[in-house]
Design a protein around this motif. Structure first.
Motif, PDB file in Angstrom:
ATOM      1  N   ASP A 270       0.820  -1.219   0.000  1.00  0.00           N
ATOM      2  CA  ASP A 270       0.000   0.000   0.000  1.00  0.00           C
ATOM      3  C   ASP A 270       0.848   1.261   0.000  1.00  0.00           C
ATOM      4  O   ASP A 270       0.527   2.248  -0.669  1.00  0.00           O
ATOM      5  CB  ASP A 270      -0.931  -0.002   1.219  1.00  0.00           C
ATOM      6  N   SER A 271       1.961   1.225   0.731  1.00  0.00           N
ATOM      7  CA  SER A 271       2.815   2.405   0.783  1.00  0.00           C
ATOM      8  C   SER A 271       3.433   2.702  -0.581  1.00  0.00           C
ATOM      9  O   SER A 271       3.435   3.861  -1.032  1.00  0.00           O
ATOM     10  CB  SER A 271       3.922   2.197   1.822  1.00  0.00           C
ATOM     11  N   LEU A 272       3.932   1.653  -1.253  1.00  0.00           N
ATOM     12  CA  LEU A 272       4.527   1.855  -2.569  1.00  0.00           C
ATOM     13  C   LEU A 272       3.480   2.315  -3.575  1.00  0.00           C
ATOM     14  O   LEU A 272       3.743   3.198  -4.405  1.00  0.00           O
ATOM     15  CB  LEU A 272       5.181   0.567  -3.051  1.00  0.00           C
ATOM     16  N   VAL A 273       2.311   1.705  -3.524  1.00  0.00           N
ATOM     17  CA  VAL A 273       1.248   2.072  -4.456  1.00  0.00           C
ATOM     18  C   VAL A 273       0.862   3.539  -4.271  1.00  0.00           C
ATOM     19  O   VAL A 273       0.639   4.276  -5.243  1.00  0.00           O
ATOM     20  CB  VAL A 273       0.032   1.149  -4.271  1.00  0.00           C
ATOM     21  N   GLU A 274       0.791   3.973  -3.024  1.00  0.00           N
ATOM     22  CA  GLU A 274       0.447   5.370  -2.756  1.00  0.00           C
ATOM     23  C   GLU A 274       1.527   6.308  -3.283  1.00  0.00           C
ATOM     24  O   GLU A 274       1.228   7.338  -3.909  1.00  0.00           O
ATOM     25  CB  GLU A 274       0.261   5.570  -1.254  1.00  0.00           C
ATOM     26  N   ARG A 275       2.779   5.957  -3.061  1.00  0.00           N
ATOM     27  CA  ARG A 275       3.875   6.796  -3.556  1.00  0.00           C
ATOM     28  C   ARG A 275       3.917   6.802  -5.085  1.00  0.00           C
ATOM     29  O   ARG A 275       4.185   7.841  -5.712  1.00  0.00           O
ATOM     30  CB  ARG A 275       5.191   6.303  -2.988  1.00  0.00           C
ATOM     31  N   ALA A 276       3.636   5.657  -5.694  1.00  0.00           N
ATOM     32  CA  ALA A 276       3.577   5.602  -7.159  1.00  0.00           C
ATOM     33  C   ALA A 276       2.457   6.490  -7.681  1.00  0.00           C
ATOM     34  O   ALA A 276       2.616   7.173  -8.711  1.00  0.00           O
ATOM     35  CB  ALA A 276       3.368   4.164  -7.614  1.00  0.00           C
ATOM     36  N   GLY A 277       1.334   6.493  -6.977  1.00  0.00           N
ATOM     37  CA  GLY A 277       0.223   7.349  -7.385  1.00  0.00           C
ATOM     38  C   GLY A 277       0.597   8.822  -7.331  1.00  0.00           C
ATOM     39  O   GLY A 277       0.192   9.608  -8.195  1.00  0.00           O
TER      40      GLY A 277
ATOM     41  N   ALA B  72      13.175   8.636  -9.700  1.00  0.00           N
ATOM     42  CA  ALA B  72      12.186   8.415  -8.644  1.00  0.00           C
ATOM     43  C   ALA B  72      11.348   7.172  -8.934  1.00  0.00           C
ATOM     44  O   ALA B  72      11.025   6.402  -8.024  1.00  0.00           O
ATOM     45  CB  ALA B  72      11.287   9.646  -8.503  1.00  0.00           C
ATOM     46  N   VAL B  73      11.006   6.978 -10.208  1.00  0.00           N
ATOM     47  CA  VAL B  73      10.252   5.776 -10.586  1.00  0.00           C
ATOM     48  C   VAL B  73      11.075   4.527 -10.285  1.00  0.00           C
ATOM     49  O   VAL B  73      10.567   3.545  -9.719  1.00  0.00           O
ATOM     50  CB  VAL B  73       9.872   5.826 -12.081  1.00  0.00           C
TER      51      VAL B  73
END
Length: 678
Positions: A230-237, A254-255
């Motif tokens: 969830d943390s990575l997905v949020e940062r990717a968003g 960053a990606v």
């Protein structure tokens, strides 16, 4: 007209025998002598001492003796449409062929396609062995005429991207373009592995390795071993939103930082039995190349991304110290090996998706002309690269200072001695997942402009390669894969090169704004006079988008960045006159209604109707043109003055546009409908 004094006769002869040019022609009516310094430096990079008159005489005598005494050249080519293997050998010489399948033959007729070993034994006791390439007469043709989309993958963001376009986006674009729009291919930028570091060079044309692709392009959600965080997905968003909603530039570093974190966890997950079997097969097939590649990336994590700055004992990939370091970093080597496999797997899936969507070609991959001097390929293949040299271009009418691309060239002598093995393995790797291959600066198969390090590009010279051998290997590997090959042959091209490429089935590249009757009145070339064996486009990643050219905005951009060498009024007038000529031709041909003059969308559709009128086998549509984007993806002559390679596709107002919006756009649909109907 000849400029500068010719070189000393013995030095010129020595250079000729090693394929080093002593002059070049920037235009048909001009011949410019290469400097003695450039020739001597090029010879030195080939292992030939030409530092003084005595050294030249010794080297010349050695070369002439070697050529006179040798039985066979390093590589012999036999085209399948030829009469037989033509060799100048003493009477009574016995020949034997060991085929690549391990079969020994005394009869050199009717050999199978492949790269074999040819042995000659002369009556006087001399023996020699060389590589024999038996190749199909022509490369595969693209079949029925088709059109396709040209896109820089990083610029194509969907609402699932992690801040830049990825292989999931590529597959989705291909599926939609094939099924809905009737497209035959999608061409992307080089997806080669980049040099790690912060900041990473964003140019896809200066990679660390051309041999393996970059895992930054992975769609994480498509990796079976990936578990959402969830943390990575949020940062990717947030990264994605910054680009699409807030106007930020694409931040590849960053990606990668996000994806690297996720992929570290992925690499620790044991593979299911079937997946493990696939991975084991990949490791076996890629062998030492993959081991070297993964080792370089593991060492780069510890010592930095330029191998020349590593401890001296690690400069040699075959040293005992490197072997020990590889063992100590075994987990990291394994991680990078698996990332390469995952990326190749998704690239293969993208090609499969394209073909299943009805595309006769599928994904067209781009082969960059070279690699970064400090990267993985330059380290793993250091014996094949010319030390102290960089590839570039000589001065010409468009750039009086020439160009230095900062890419080390392959040594033609070492390539030939190996049977061009690095080139063969490179092609085989790319053709695993390519429906077609675009070769950047395809003229480099024939010769490259070598610039001594520390010297300006004006002080370089051409060095020749065994073009016949490289074309034969290209035909062989493309034929085995059933893949088309497109050569980027824009700019100054040596006489006879285009004809040779056409004869062997390599398509050329024709860009609308450059197609004029240069041998006549200089007017736009009518469509029936275009060549058929080409990919025809309106623009490329290095040129202004069509909307910018039609409106003249490309001149304003170059003026704002201080790139003009003439008054802006002169540049604007010349650009406007050029555009007016083309629009007038479109109108005369009935492709643009008089009432639509000044209608940008109608003019862009007319430009592509014109391309359809040509006999070109493939028609390419720059994807940003479909939505009215004004910004070039790369502006040659700039570095930090312009955000090269970091822009998302945008509409006419500069607003970033997602893949989903493109697929639903009426403007995009209207243009592609023109091409779909043909």
């Amino acid at each position: 007209m000849s400029e500068a004094a010719p070189l000393d006769g013995e030095l010129s002869r020595l250079a000729e025998l090693h394929g080093v040019a002593t002059s070049y022609s920037p235009s048909p009516d001009r011949t410019v002598a290469a400097s003695a310094g450039a020739v001597i430096a090029a010879l030195a990079a080939l292992g030939v001492d030409a530092s003084g008159p005595e050294a030249v005489r010794t080297a010349l005598a050695d070369r002439e003796r070697d050529l006179a005494e040798r039985l066979l050249p390093p590589t012999v080519v036999h085209w399948a449409d030829g009469a037989g293997i033509a060799l100048d050998l003493p009477a009574g010489t016995r020949l034997e062929v060991l085929t690549e399948n391990g079969e020994t033959r005394d009869d050199v007729r009717d050999l199978p396609l492949g790269v074999h070993l040819l042995t000659a034994a002369a009556p006087d006791g001399r023996t020699a062995r060389c590589h024999l390439v038996v190749a199909p007469a022509r490369l595969p043709a693209p079949g029925a005429r088709s059109y396709g989309l040209l896109v820089q993958l990083y610029s194509l963001l969907s609402r699932r991207s992690w801040g830049m376009g990825d292989l999931g986006d590529l597959a989705a674009l291909a599926d939609w373009a094939g099924r809905t729009a009737g497209a035959g291919f999608v061409q992307v930028n080089p997806l080669h592995a980049a040099v790690p570091g912060a900041p990473t060079d964003p140019s896809p044309y200066r990679p660390s390795s051309r041999r393996f692709p970059d895992p930054v392009h992975l769609r994480l959600e498509s990796v079976p071993e990936y578990t959402a965080d969830d943390s990575l997905v949020e940062r990717a968003g947030r990264l994605r939103s910054a680009v699409l909603d807030k106007g930020a530039l694409i931040d590849r570093d960053a990606v990668w930082e996000l994806k690297r974190e996720a992929l570290e966890a992925v690499a620790a997950v044991p593979l299911a039995p079937a997946r493990q079997a696939e991975y084991d097969a990949f490791l076996a097939a890629e062998g030492q190349d993959l081991t070297d590649h993964a080792t370089w990336y593991a060492l780069a994590e510890k010592y930095g991304s330029e191998w020349q700055r590593w401890p001296e004992e690690l400069h040699d990939p075959r040293s005992p110290e490197t072997a020990r370091a590889r063992a100590e970093l075994g987990d990291r080597v394994g991680c990078h090996s698996r990332l390469a496999w995952l990326t190749v797997t998704q690239l293969t899936d993208a090609q499969r998706t394209a073909r299943e969507a009805g595309m006769p070609v599928g994904i067209v991959h781009d082969l960059a002309v070279g690699v970064h001097p400090g990267g993985a390929d330059a380290w793993a293949q250091r014996d094949v690269f010319a030390a102290g040299m960089s590839v570039g271009a000589p001065p010409d009418a468009f750039n009086a200072r020439g160009q230095d691309w900062g890419l080390p060239p392959w040594r033609p002598d070492r390539l030939a001695a190996s049977g061009h093995a690095p080139f063969r393995r490179l092609l085989r790797g790319l053709f695993r997942y390519a429906g077609a291959l675009r070769i950047d600066h395809v003229m480099g198969l024939f010769r490259l402009w070598w610039v001594p390090q520390g010297r300006p590009p004006t002080e370089g010279t051409y060095v020749r390669y065994d073009a016949e051998a490289m074309l034969a290997l290209l035909a062989l590997e493309a034929g085995r894969a059933g893949a088309v090959v497109i050569g980027e042959d824009l700019g100054t091209v040596e006489p006879g090169v285009r004809e040779t490429l056409q004869r062997r089935g390599v398509l050329g590249t024709s860009v609308l704004w450059f197609e004029r009757d240069w041998d006549g009145d200089g007017r736009p070339l009518p469509p029936d006079r275009w060549r058929a064996d080409c990919l025809a486009t309106a623009t490329t990643h290095d040129l202004p988008p069509t909307a910018a050219r039609l409106t003249g905005e490309h001149v304003g951009l170059r003026d704002r960045l201080g790139l003009l060498t003439r008054p802006v009024e002169v540049e604007r007038a010349e650009a406007a006159a050029d555009t007016t000529e083309w629009l007038a031709l479109l109108t005369r041909l009935g492709l643009l209604a008089a009432a639509d003059a000044g209608d940008e969308e109608a003019e862009i559709r007319a430009v592509h109707r014109f391309l359809l009128r040509t006999p070109a086998r493939m028609i390419g549509v720059w994807l940003p043109d479909t939505i009215g984007d004004r910004r070039p993806q790369n502006l040659p002559g700039t570095w930090d003055q312009y955000p090269n390679w970091r822009l998302p596709i945008a509409d006419a107002r500069g607003r970033p546009v997602t893949l989903e919006e493109l697929m639903g756009s009426g403007r995009v649909h209207d243009l592609l409908e023109v091409l779909r109907k043909g």
